[in-house]
Scaffold this active site. Structure first.
Site, short mmCIF file in Angstrom:
data_model
loop_
_atom_site.label_atom_id
_atom_site.label_comp_id
_atom_site.label_asym_id
_atom_site.label_seq_id
_atom_site.Cartn_x
_atom_site.Cartn_y
_atom_site.Cartn_z
N PHE A 69 -17.33 11.87 1.97
CA PHE A 69 -16.51 11.40 0.88
C PHE A 69 -16.96 10.01 0.57
O PHE A 69 -17.30 9.33 1.34
CB PHE A 69 -15.26 11.42 1.40
CG PHE A 69 -14.02 10.77 0.61
CD1 PHE A 69 -13.72 11.66 -0.69
CD2 PHE A 69 -13.62 9.60 0.47
CE1 PHE A 69 -12.77 11.10 -1.80
CE2 PHE A 69 -12.85 9.01 -0.43
CZ PHE A 69 -12.37 9.77 -1.60
N ASP A 102 0.78 -1.31 -0.09
CA ASP A 102 0.06 -0.16 -0.15
C ASP A 102 0.96 1.08 -0.14
O ASP A 102 2.34 1.11 0.45
CB ASP A 102 -0.83 -0.18 1.30
CG ASP A 102 -1.99 1.15 1.23
OD1 ASP A 102 -2.17 1.54 0.26
OD2 ASP A 102 -2.14 1.62 2.36
N LYS A 103 0.25 2.29 -0.38
CA LYS A 103 1.36 3.63 -0.44
C LYS A 103 1.13 4.48 0.73
O LYS A 103 2.20 4.39 1.54
CB LYS A 103 0.97 4.37 -1.60
CG LYS A 103 1.87 5.48 -2.05
CD LYS A 103 1.46 6.45 -3.14
CE LYS A 103 0.39 7.36 -2.82
NZ LYS A 103 0.85 8.48 -2.05
N ASP A 139 -1.13 -0.75 5.84
CA ASP A 139 -1.41 -0.31 7.17
C ASP A 139 -2.65 -0.56 7.71
O ASP A 139 -3.10 -0.30 8.79
CB ASP A 139 -1.27 1.27 7.18
CG ASP A 139 -2.34 2.07 6.47
OD1 ASP A 139 -3.11 1.20 5.54
OD2 ASP A 139 -2.44 3.23 6.43
N GLY A 140 -3.55 -1.75 7.08
CA GLY A 140 -4.58 -1.91 7.80
C GLY A 140 -5.75 -1.51 7.16
O GLY A 140 -6.92 -1.93 7.25
N ASP A 188 -4.68 5.87 -4.21
CA ASP A 188 -4.32 7.35 -4.89
C ASP A 188 -4.03 7.62 -6.29
O ASP A 188 -4.34 6.62 -7.03
CB ASP A 188 -2.87 7.82 -4.07
CG ASP A 188 -2.73 9.26 -3.99
OD1 ASP A 188 -3.57 9.91 -4.39
OD2 ASP A 188 -2.02 9.69 -3.08
#
Length: 1276
Positions: free
Chosen positions: A655, A524-525, A907-908, A777
């Site tokens: 969002f 993941d970023k 990061d979960g 992203d």
């Protein structure tokens, strides 16, 4: 009976199963019972281990409708079997949504029948119940009192017989309309529109209706039953291996090997006790985690407008619960139908950022737009409160309560499904474990030969029948070592302990070995490769359709009343919790950059008004402009007006990751008309704005920022019409707000790389481990970050795949374009020519010189319309942007489908599915979401990834070493016993005891202690035992040990002093012993003889020799000489064996039942042992490791097939040519790679159209003649 009559449960889902119906057969049951008696219970054990045999031997096939027992088989690669008993429940209605009372405000679906259907059916409305899950944990007995009471209460209704079975905490009910069993999910089964949820289900249920539904849905609890120690003990003891051990102990006891039998019993007891403690502890931990806050008191609205207080366990789908203003832990999944909640969803997402949940839209009558779609928890998750999440606070109307309609309960909830995935995990599929069973079968085959050999030999020598049986069966027990499971687990346990020391926690220890095979890692970023927090780099405003120059901040007097700053100050989901601003980090940074102040109405203030008091934002007084040139009176008036410059946020549209935007409706104090503000992904926001307000160079400016790795947010504004009132805004569809906007400009946020990221990725690349970025992203931002961190080298080309779905009669197509120009235009062609193979082997073109990038939409189109193309793209796909959580999981599955061993590090947040699906998922979050991940790192950066892979490789090599050693141990002992059987002798009880306890156990548990090697190397360990290097290693050592034991056995008979041993024998010339002959016990088993003693000495040293030979260090483990326990243990054992060989102690000789042999024979034995050691070491360390491994066995290396991530050096290319030429000479057949990704790479290396050229299009066209749905055509 048609054998093909079976049903498919949960079709198209992860838990898809085939279901077969069976009916109990009395005569078969009687036969099985007789068989159990005749086999002494062994048949019962066999049927316990094999559920399919149990059902087929006791039942006859029948239709699924009439089944008494169902046999289920999973359709995944494991093909597991389950059986379940079909039960019948009497209820006064035909389905859970059947209306028992005409006055209920929760009627059944219009399509539901007005009277119950015939018995043995569960009617369903045409809106069919959709799988998955219901609470199947609470038993509904067919004669249960709740059902009987309801049947009596509603005597006018004909009771229906509802047939069901339970499996894995889920109940499957028979649906007569579909002629299949299915899961009752909850209110979603009715597929109700949002307006119908409000109009038909917002009144609540009567108590009778609630009790009736509870019969189907069960109690609302996620019950993790902690099994009793007795149940766990029985289950553990019935393991086939322990049954085999029991058989072995009985056999050894019958042969009077009491000490050895007792030692094995003690080992087994310790092993079982340890296992029971671990399992019980895990159950208790899971139970405690789930039980916390699972039972609370809740208020529910009844159909007669009363409010009752009940236990949360009594909730059913359709209940309307009141959310308390001070918050609570949600006991179920429910949709908000009035009010607003602020929720912490860290249990599900891993992010402890508060999320605002708004009430479900209630479209106006006649609105047939998309807003009145069928309610779905995934699509409407911004309005859904999930079980286990923490409601922090609520906001409400005067006189109205914050209400939520219960949609799912128990194991059907999001939390319930997470717990089910932990309770019933898929088995770990790893080649090592499958090969281990095959290897054991080979050992059993070898034992079978020895079994027949011993019987024939004993019959020829007229041995008594009892002795023949015992000694023949003894051969079988020798070949399957009793300490094998404990020995295999040792390396994993030690690795788990070492991981814990470096802050990596593991809930699935078996996965540590699999991590040793990982050759691709997805990252993941945000929060993983880059820092969590975003910093505001600057803003770039737009006026009159053109960009201003970029500005560092918006905190200026000149901008305080601009729409740009107003948008920054209002368009967010921030809230105040205990006086502190809280919410999404991006929103927080953006709002803080304005310097404005946010104020929320208190509960007391809210209660004074007839509607929700809006959140108000205002600038600090020092920022407000003050014109000093005007008069004092005017100045005072202006000051009063300025000081009252406040904006109230009237409505929020949260969002949505699907829409990639959020918006708010706000009103400036004193203004009649309202304003709509929107922020989101620049491409999306620009598409919703008037064309003349979007600058012509918008794309160029955006691309410039994203290429530099900035995160860009676009802002937009629209003045709403004066007819849009407050009440209308509360019910308006966001699509009517988010259109014809005016483009305001861009906010540029900087997301810095974590300091450790580049070095870790460099280490992974050097180890030939591919790295892939999977992020939500923007794609260009992701590509820029990938370049910055070294995932994509500077000289490499990035090819973007833009896939478009079929539209207006056009087929789906992929447009290929280059993200940026490579440093040298001819680089690709140059490399391709330079790598032509001089040996004319199919040499791939440089696969490492280009990378594919795509977004989530393209990924979805390619997966649906170009499934074959997707597999080719993932070979070099490096950046996957705008990926939804389920798409991340799908990508992991695709990579695994081409035989990659995939690691995932996130990061979960939204990574739970991918973390769980990957071979090795590492969560950098310690929150509850990490419970779905096999590994959790306390260090919040990716440095844990190489550490885990190194430990995995060390554990895997340790497992191989231990398995090879245990296999050799059993074969060496088998050879010894077989040789001794030929002279009607055997090893003594204490000789077995010394070998198994003093040598084997000590060596096994110390040889597993080697820590991991400090560096990741490019070579990977083999994935299974059935591989050329390992088989060669084991077979050569077996031959060596067999040879030297046979030499010893034959050579001792050739000695001049040799005679058949008897108590009067005096080979050592110790005549003094003759006086003690009368006191010597008679040796019934013929243990004491020269052959036994010689074989015992040689075989004891052989165990130590193979232990040293197999205990390998570099490149996966630290050298053995650094493993002090192993070195000390080995030296002590060597010293002890040499001591008893050359300095016999009568007490030790009597204990071990060895006899005295001449000194010259002992020297000769030492010579045999030394030569044996030299041959073993040379064969393993030189011939196997240096010659054969490097030149023959390394053909499955990644680099051989063009999928190495790093560009080869010229020297590397020459080495590659030389290597290929050598292999060509040694192995003239064409090299066929084992892994599918290598095979694909080899195919693409000769494809002239691969990779696709820039500005070309690939179309999907129907192609029925070859059986494929699509063919690929390249259009320039």
């Amino acid at each position: 009976m048609d054998k093909e009559d079976f049903k498919v449960l949960n079709k198209g889902e992860e838990e898809e199963m085939e279901l077969h119906g069976y009916r109990l057969c009395r005569w078969r049951l009687a036969l099985v019972g007789l068989g159990v008696l005749c086999t002494g219970g062994f048949l019962l054990l066999l049927l316990y281990w094999m559920p399919e045999w149990c059902v087929k031997s006791t039942c006859t096939r029948t239709t699924v409708r009439d089944a008494e027992v169902v046999l289920l088989q999973s359709t995944d690669e494991f093909r597991r079997w389950f059986l379940a008993k079909v039960r019948v429940m009497l209820v006064p209605g035909s389905n859970p949504f059947h209306s028992l009372e005409t006055q209920t405000t929760s009627p059944s679906s219009p399509s539901s029948p007005s009277s119950p259907s015939s018995p043995s059916s569960l009617s369903s409305p045409p809106s069919p119940f959709s799988p998955p899950l219901a609470n199947g944990h609470t038993p509904h007995p067919s004669d249960g009192s709740p059902a009987q009471e309801l049947v009596k209460r509603y005597a006018d209704y004909q009771p229906s017989q509802i047939r069901y079975f339970s499996l894995h905490s889920t109940k499957y009910y028979w649906n007569d309309a579909k002629q299949n069993f299915e899961v009752l999910n909850g209110l979603e089964d009715l597929q109700l529109s949002c307006s119908r949820l409000h109009s038909e289900h917002s009144g609540g249920l009567s108590q009778n209706q609630q009790e009736y539904r509870r019969l189907f849905f069960g109690m609302n609890e996620i019950e993790v039953k902690v099994p009793s120690v007795f149940k766990l003990l029985i289950k553990e003891v019935l393991n086939p291996f322990y049954i085999f051990q029991l058989f072995s102990v009985i056999l050894w006891s019958a042969d009077e090997y009491y000490y050895y039998a007792m030692a094995i019993v003690l080992m087994s007891v310790i092993s079982i006790a340890t296992s029971l403690y671990t399992i019980k502890k895990q159950y208790v931990m899971l139970h405690d985690m789930v039980a916390a806050h699972s039972i609370v008191r809740v208020s529910v609205c009844r159909a007669n407008n009363d409010i009752d207080e009940i236990l949360s366990t009594d909730l059913v789908p359709g209940d309307v619960m009141v959310i308390p203003s001070n918050g609570t832990i949600m006991p179920c999944d429910a949709v908000l139908i009035s009010g607003t909640c602020i929720v912490n969803e860290s249990m599900l997402t891993g992010e402890s950022v508060p999320v605002t949940k708004t009430n479900l839209p209630n479209p106006l009558p006649g609105d047939r737009g998309g807003s009145d779609s069928a309610y779905n928890t995934e699509e409407h998750k911004r309005h859904t409160l999930f079980c286990g999440t923490n409601i922090i606070q609520t906001r409400f109307y005067t006189g109205e309560l914050v209400k939520a309609l219960v949609v799912r309960t128990g194991f059907s909830t999001a939390k319930g499904q997470l717990v089910r995935s932990i309770l019933y995990p898929k088995p770990t599929d790893f080649k090592l474990y499958r090969d281990a069973y095959l290897f054991l079968l080979c050992l059993v085959g070898v034992a079978g030969i020895g079994f027949i050999y011993s019987i024939v030999l004993s019959v020829m020598n007229e041995v008594p029948a009892g002795t023949i049986v015992i000694e023949s069966l003894d051969i079988i027990t020798i070949t399957v070592p009793p300490a094998l499971p404990a020995a295999m687990t040792a390396g994993i346990v030690y690795a788990q302990r070492r991981l814990k020391q470096i802050g990596i926690f593991c809930i699935s220890p078996q996965r540590i070995n699999i991590c040793g095979q990982i050759n691709l890692v997805c990252f993941d970023k945000t929060g993983t490769l880059t820092e969590d927090g975003l910093d505001l780099w600057g803003v770039q405003r737009v006026e009159n359709g053109s960009f201003h120059l970029s500005e560092e901040t918006a905190y200026k007097e000149s901008l305080v009343k601009s729409q740009f700053v107003a948008c920054m100050a209002t368009c967010h989901s921030l809230t105040k919790i205990e006086g502190q601003l809280s919410g999404d980090p991006l929103d927080l940074k953006m709002f803080e950059a304005t310097g404005w102040i946010l104020e929320e109405a208190t509960e007391e203030e809210t209660s004074l008004h007839n509607r929700i008091m809006p959140t108000v934002v205002r600038p600090p007084k020092q920022l407000l402009p003050k014109d000093v040139s005007i008069s004092a009176e005017q100045d005072m008036e202006l000051y009063e007006l300025s000081s009252a410059y406040e904006i109230g946020i009237v409505r929020q549209f949260p969002f949505s990751s699907a829409l990639q935007r959020m918006s708010v409706v706000a009103r400036l104090l004193g203004e009649k008309r309202m304003d709509a503000y929107m922020k989101g992904a620049p491409e999306v926001v620009a598409s919703l704005c008037k064309k003349d307000t979007v600058p012509a160079n918008f794309s160029d400016i955006l691309e410039g920022y994203t290429k530099e790795g900035f995160r860009v947010i676009a802002l937009a504004h629209r003045r709403l019409e004066s007819k849009v009132s407050w009440h209308k805004v509360q019910n308006i569809n966001r699509n009517n707000i988010e259109k014809n906007m005016e483009f305001l400009g861009l906010i540029i946020m900087q997301n810095k790389l974590k300091a450790e990221t580049p070095d870790v990725l460099k280490d992974l690349h050097q180890a030939h481990i591919r790295t892939v970025m999977v992020t939500g992203d923007n794609m260009l931002t992701a590509i820029s970050v990938a370049r910055d961190c070294g995932m994509i080298p500077p000289q490499d080309t990035v090819i973007i795949a833009d896939a478009l779905p079929p539209h207006d009669g056009q087929s789906a197509r992929i447009n290929w374009r280059y993200a940026d120009k490579p440093s040298k235009a001819t680089r690709l062609e140059e490399i391709n020519i330079s790598l032509e193979d001089v040996c004319h082997i199919d040499e791939p073109k440089t696969r490492d010189m280009f990378h594919f990038a795509m977004n989530g939409k393209s990924f979805a189109v390619i997966a649906e319309h170009f499934p074959d193309m997707l597999q080719k793209l993932v070979l070099h796909g490096t950046v996957f942007a705008r990926m939804a959580p389920d798409q991340k999981t799908q990508l992991i599955e695709t990579l695994q489908g081409v035989d990659y061993y995939v690691g995932m590090c996130g990061d979960g947040a939204n990574d739970c599915g991918a973390l769980k699906r990957a071979h090795g998922g590492i969560s950098l979050s310690e929150l509850e979401a990490s419970v779905a991940s096999p590994f959790t790192s306390r260090t919040p950066n990716i440095s844990c990834v190489p550490s885990l892979i190194r430990e995995g490789r060390a554990a895997l090599i340790t497992s191989f070493c231990v398995f090879k050693f245990m296999a050799l141990y059993s074969i060496i002992q088998y050879i010894s016993v077989t040789l001794l059987y030929s002279i009607l002798s055997n090893l003594g009880d204490f000789q077995f005891l010394f070998i198994d306890i003093a040598i084997i156990l000590i060596i096994v548990f110390t040889m597993s202690l080697n820590p991991a090697w400090k560096d990741l190397v490019s070579r990977r360990p083999p994935s299974g035992l059935i591989s050329a290097p390992l088989l060669f290693s084991v077979l050569t050592q077996i031959i060596i040990c067999l040879g030297f034991q046979t030499i010893t056995f034959l050579w001792v008979k050739e000695q001049s002093w040799y005679t058949v041993w008897s108590p009067s024998s005096d080979a050592c010339n110790k005549s003094s012993n003759l006086s003690d002959l009368n006191h010597t016990e008679i040796d019934e088993h013929n243990i004491k003889n020269y052959e036994n003693t010689s074989i015992f000495y040689v075989s004891s040293f052989q165990y130590l020799i193979v232990a040293i030979v197999f205990s390998k260090g570099k490149p996966f483990r630290q050298p053995s000489y650094k493993n002090w326990p192993f070195v000390i243990s080995t030296l002590i054992l060597y010293f002890f064996l040499l001591f008893i060989m050359f300095y016999p102690v009568e007490a030790i000789n009597d204990f071990l039942e060895i006899v005295c042999v001449p000194l010259d024979w002992r020297v000769k034995l030492l010579l045999v042992i030394v030569v044996n050691a030299v041959v073993s070491v040379v064969m393993e360390s030189f011939i196997l490791d240096i010659v054969l491994w490097k030149l023959v066995f390394s053909r499955d290396k990644q680099g051989s097939f063009g999928v190495t991530p790093a560009a080869p050096t010229p020297q590397g290319i020459l080495d590659l040519r030389a290597y290929k030429c050598f292999v060509r000479l040694c192995c003239p057949h064409k090299m066929i790679p084992k892994a599918r990704y290598m095979h694909l790479a080899q195919e693409l290396s000769v494809d002239p159209d691969w990779p696709p050229k820039p500005t070309t299009t690939t179309e999907a066209k129907p192609c029925p003649e070859n059986g494929s749905s699509y063919q690929i055509g390249i259009n320039l």
